[in-house]
Design a protein around this motif. Structure first.
Motif, PDB file in Angstrom:
ATOM      1  N   ARG B  15       0.844  -1.200   0.000  1.00 52.40           N
ATOM      2  CA  ARG B  15       0.000   0.000   0.000  1.00 52.40           C
ATOM      3  C   ARG B  15       0.876   1.246   0.000  1.00 52.40           C
ATOM      4  N   GLY B  16       0.548   2.157  -0.921  1.00 57.94           N
ATOM      5  CA  GLY B  16       1.308   3.387  -1.023  1.00 57.94           C
ATOM      6  C   GLY B  16       2.334   3.396  -2.142  1.00 57.94           C
ATOM      7  N   GLN B  17       2.645   2.219  -2.672  1.00 58.79           N
ATOM      8  CA  GLN B  17       3.607   2.135  -3.781  1.00 58.79           C
ATOM      9  C   GLN B  17       2.945   2.542  -5.091  1.00 58.79           C
ATOM     10  N   ASP B  18       3.785   2.984  -6.021  1.00 58.66           N
ATOM     11  CA  ASP B  18       3.321   3.261  -7.380  1.00 58.66           C
ATOM     12  C   ASP B  18       3.554   2.031  -8.240  1.00 58.66           C
ATOM     13  N   VAL B  19       2.638   1.769  -9.189  1.00 61.41           N
ATOM     14  CA  VAL B  19       2.812   0.655 -10.113  1.00 61.41           C
ATOM     15  C   VAL B  19       2.581   1.131 -11.543  1.00 61.41           C
ATOM     16  N   ALA B  20       3.177   0.419 -12.493  1.00 62.58           N
ATOM     17  CA  ALA B  20       2.987   0.708 -13.920  1.00 62.58           C
ATOM     18  C   ALA B  20       2.685  -0.595 -14.631  1.00 62.58           C
ATOM     19  N   LEU B  21       1.597  -0.632 -15.352  1.00 61.75           N
ATOM     20  CA  LEU B  21       1.158  -1.826 -16.068  1.00 61.75           C
ATOM     21  C   LEU B  21       1.247  -1.528 -17.567  1.00 61.75           C
ATOM     22  N   ARG B  22       1.793  -2.508 -18.292  1.00 60.07           N
ATOM     23  CA  ARG B  22       2.063  -2.267 -19.704  1.00 60.07           C
ATOM     24  C   ARG B  22       1.132  -3.079 -20.591  1.00 60.07           C
ATOM     25  N   CYS B  23       0.759  -2.480 -21.725  1.00 62.87           N
ATOM     26  CA  CYS B  23      -0.052  -3.170 -22.718  1.00 62.87           C
ATOM     27  C   CYS B  23       0.540  -2.983 -24.105  1.00 62.87           C
ATOM     28  N   ASP B  24       0.800  -4.113 -24.774  1.00 64.04           N
ATOM     29  CA  ASP B  24       1.212  -4.087 -26.177  1.00 64.04           C
ATOM     30  C   ASP B  24       0.023  -4.547 -27.015  1.00 64.04           C
ATOM     31  N   PRO B  25      -0.650  -3.644 -27.704  1.00 66.62           N
ATOM     32  CA  PRO B  25      -1.818  -4.066 -28.486  1.00 66.62           C
ATOM     33  C   PRO B  25      -1.387  -4.807 -29.747  1.00 66.62           C
ATOM     34  N   ILE B  26      -2.355  -5.342 -30.452  1.00 69.49           N
ATOM     35  CA  ILE B  26      -2.076  -5.953 -31.737  1.00 69.49           C
ATOM     36  C   ILE B  26      -1.572  -4.852 -32.684  1.00 69.49           C
ATOM     37  N   SER B  27      -0.537  -5.166 -33.422  1.00 71.86           N
ATOM     38  CA  SER B  27       0.098  -4.166 -34.282  1.00 71.86           C
ATOM     39  C   SER B  27      -0.909  -3.533 -35.244  1.00 71.86           C
ATOM     40  N   GLY B  28      -0.898  -2.212 -35.279  1.00 71.28           N
ATOM     41  CA  GLY B  28      -1.773  -1.498 -36.207  1.00 71.28           C
ATOM     42  C   GLY B  28      -3.162  -1.197 -35.668  1.00 71.28           C
ATOM     43  N   HIS B  29      -3.461  -1.715 -34.488  1.00 70.11           N
ATOM     44  CA  HIS B  29      -4.789  -1.452 -33.937  1.00 70.11           C
ATOM     45  C   HIS B  29      -4.911  -0.007 -33.476  1.00 70.11           C
ATOM     46  N   VAL B  30      -5.993   0.608 -33.884  1.00 65.53           N
ATOM     47  CA  VAL B  30      -6.228   2.027 -33.615  1.00 65.53           C
ATOM     48  C   VAL B  30      -6.735   2.254 -32.183  1.00 65.53           C
ATOM     49  N   PHE B  66      -3.581   6.988 -13.980  1.00 70.35           N
ATOM     50  CA  PHE B  66      -3.144   7.768 -15.145  1.00 70.35           C
ATOM     51  C   PHE B  66      -2.770   6.794 -16.254  1.00 70.35           C
ATOM     52  N   ALA B  67      -3.214   7.078 -17.478  1.00 64.19           N
ATOM     53  CA  ALA B  67      -2.875   6.198 -18.599  1.00 64.19           C
ATOM     54  C   ALA B  67      -2.298   7.029 -19.731  1.00 64.19           C
ATOM     55  N   GLU B  68      -1.413   6.417 -20.482  1.00 61.27           N
ATOM     56  CA  GLU B  68      -0.824   7.109 -21.629  1.00 61.27           C
ATOM     57  C   GLU B  68      -0.563   6.129 -22.757  1.00 61.27           C
ATOM     58  N   ARG B  69      -0.479   6.685 -23.948  1.00 65.13           N
ATOM     59  CA  ARG B  69      -0.180   5.904 -25.165  1.00 65.13           C
ATOM     60  C   ARG B  69       0.535   6.868 -26.116  1.00 65.13           C
ATOM     61  N   PRO B  70       1.736   7.267 -25.754  1.00 70.28           N
ATOM     62  CA  PRO B  70       2.399   8.404 -26.407  1.00 70.28           C
ATOM     63  C   PRO B  70       2.636   8.269 -27.915  1.00 70.28           C
ATOM     64  N   GLU B  71       2.868   7.067 -28.395  1.00 68.32           N
ATOM     65  CA  GLU B  71       3.145   6.907 -29.824  1.00 68.32           C
ATOM     66  C   GLU B  71       2.047   6.139 -30.539  1.00 68.32           C
ATOM     67  N   GLY B  72       0.929   5.990 -29.869  1.00 69.00           N
ATOM     68  CA  GLY B  72      -0.201   5.328 -30.510  1.00 69.00           C
ATOM     69  C   GLY B  72      -0.090   3.824 -30.612  1.00 69.00           C
ATOM     70  N   SER B  73       0.869   3.230 -29.855  1.00 74.56           N
ATOM     71  CA  SER B  73       0.928   1.760 -29.864  1.00 74.56           C
ATOM     72  C   SER B  73       0.902   1.269 -28.413  1.00 74.56           C
ATOM     73  N   VAL B  74       2.055   1.101 -27.783  1.00 74.33           N
ATOM     74  CA  VAL B  74       2.130   0.620 -26.400  1.00 74.33           C
ATOM     75  C   VAL B  74       1.455   1.613 -25.463  1.00 74.33           C
ATOM     76  N   SER B  75       0.761   1.060 -24.464  1.00 70.12           N
ATOM     77  CA  SER B  75       0.105   1.910 -23.468  1.00 70.12           C
ATOM     78  C   SER B  75       0.544   1.496 -22.076  1.00 70.12           C
ATOM     79  N   THR B  76       0.575   2.463 -21.180  1.00 75.24           N
ATOM     80  CA  THR B  76       0.913   2.192 -19.785  1.00 75.24           C
ATOM     81  C   THR B  76      -0.178   2.759 -18.893  1.00 75.24           C
ATOM     82  N   LEU B  77      -0.627   1.939 -17.951  1.00 76.67           N
ATOM     83  CA  LEU B  77      -1.562   2.384 -16.923  1.00 76.67           C
ATOM     84  C   LEU B  77      -0.764   2.507 -15.629  1.00 76.67           C
ATOM     85  N   LYS B  78      -0.770   3.686 -15.074  1.00 76.32           N
ATOM     86  CA  LYS B  78      -0.014   3.941 -13.847  1.00 76.32           C
ATOM     87  C   LYS B  78      -0.985   4.214 -12.695  1.00 76.32           C
ATOM     88  N   ILE B  79      -0.696   3.583 -11.580  1.00 77.36           N
ATOM     89  CA  ILE B  79      -1.489   3.804 -10.377  1.00 77.36           C
ATOM     90  C   ILE B  79      -0.541   4.308  -9.297  1.00 77.36           C
TER      91      ILE B  79
END
Lengths: 114, 116
Positions: B15-30, B66-79
């Motif tokens: 409890r209290g720690q920060d975490v980052a979860l990564r997602c690699d979508p299928i290539s080319g998926h919008v 907080f979530a981001e997808r800076p280059e439109g492919s990989v996304s990270t969800l940060k808590i």
């Protein structure tokens, strides 16, 4: 409040018989409905969908029926096979098309016995 | 890759720690979605990206998410500052086209987060 409800947490059916999974919804803005299947430790897998302009959609052993006036849909699996044993989620979208924000039910665990 | 890939598969945080979860979508998926699935519940929508644009974040439960997808492919969800109620499976899904296109969502296997 739960906008998509699956009131049966579990269902057991013999192999070869029909499985009927039910789903009710409350939001009249929903215009697309889907069923997803989920095995343990895996993500949900798309099974079948139906648009609100239809009342039936069939794909092999799977048929989805939609009753808009009752805000009710059901998934029929005929004949049921042991590999169908999984958790089934009903989902709905208010934006048209399946690539939209989905509202899921709580799932029904189907067990197909030999 | 062949499907949506998420990492790590399991994460234990104090409890209290920060975490980052990564997602690699299928290539080319919008389209890319994040969902949260608590035990015994169905997945609940968190946020949606179309390419790099976050078009909907109405499901994020608090400003610690907080979530981001800076280059439109990989996304990270940060808590940030994780709480016990954040314990859940976090699912990522992608789709080849934008919202309303009729393409089904392809889900990853999820990251199971346990906050102790």
């Amino acid at each position: 409040d739960q906008q998509v409800k699956q009131n049966s947490p579990s269902l057991s059916v013999q192999e070869g018989r029909i499985s009927i999974l039910n789903c009710d919804y409350t939001n009249s803005m929903f215009d697309y409905f889907l069923w997803y299947k989920k095995y343990p430790a895996e993500g949900p897998t798309f099974l079948i969908s139906i648009s609100s302009i239809k009342d039936k959609n069939e794909d092999g052993r799977f048929t989805v029926f939609l009753n808009k006036s009752a805000k009710h849909l059901s998934l029929h699996i005929v004949p049921s096979q042991p590999g169908d044993s999984a958790v089934y989620f009903c989902a709905a979208s208010a934006l048209g098309g399946t690539a939209s924000k989905l509202t899921f039910g709580t799932g029904t665990r189907l067990q197909v016995t030999l | 890759g062949a499907g949506v890939s998420q990492s790590p598969r399991y994460k234990v945080a104090k409890r209290g720690q920060d975490v980052a979860l990564r997602c690699d979508p299928i290539s080319g998926h919008v389209s890319l979605f994040w969902y949260q699935q608590a035990l015994g519940q169905g997945p609940e929508f968190l946020t949606y990206f179309q390419n790099e644009a976050q078009l909907d974040k109405s499901g994020l439960p608090s400003d610690r998410f907080f979530a981001e997808r800076p280059e439109g492919s990989v996304s990270t969800l940060k808590i940030q500052r994780t709480q016990q109620e954040d314990s859940a499976v976090y699912l990522c899904a992608s789709s080849p086209r934008g919202q309303g296109s009729g393409s089904p969502l392809h889900f990853g296997n999820g990251t199971r987060l346990t906050v102790t």
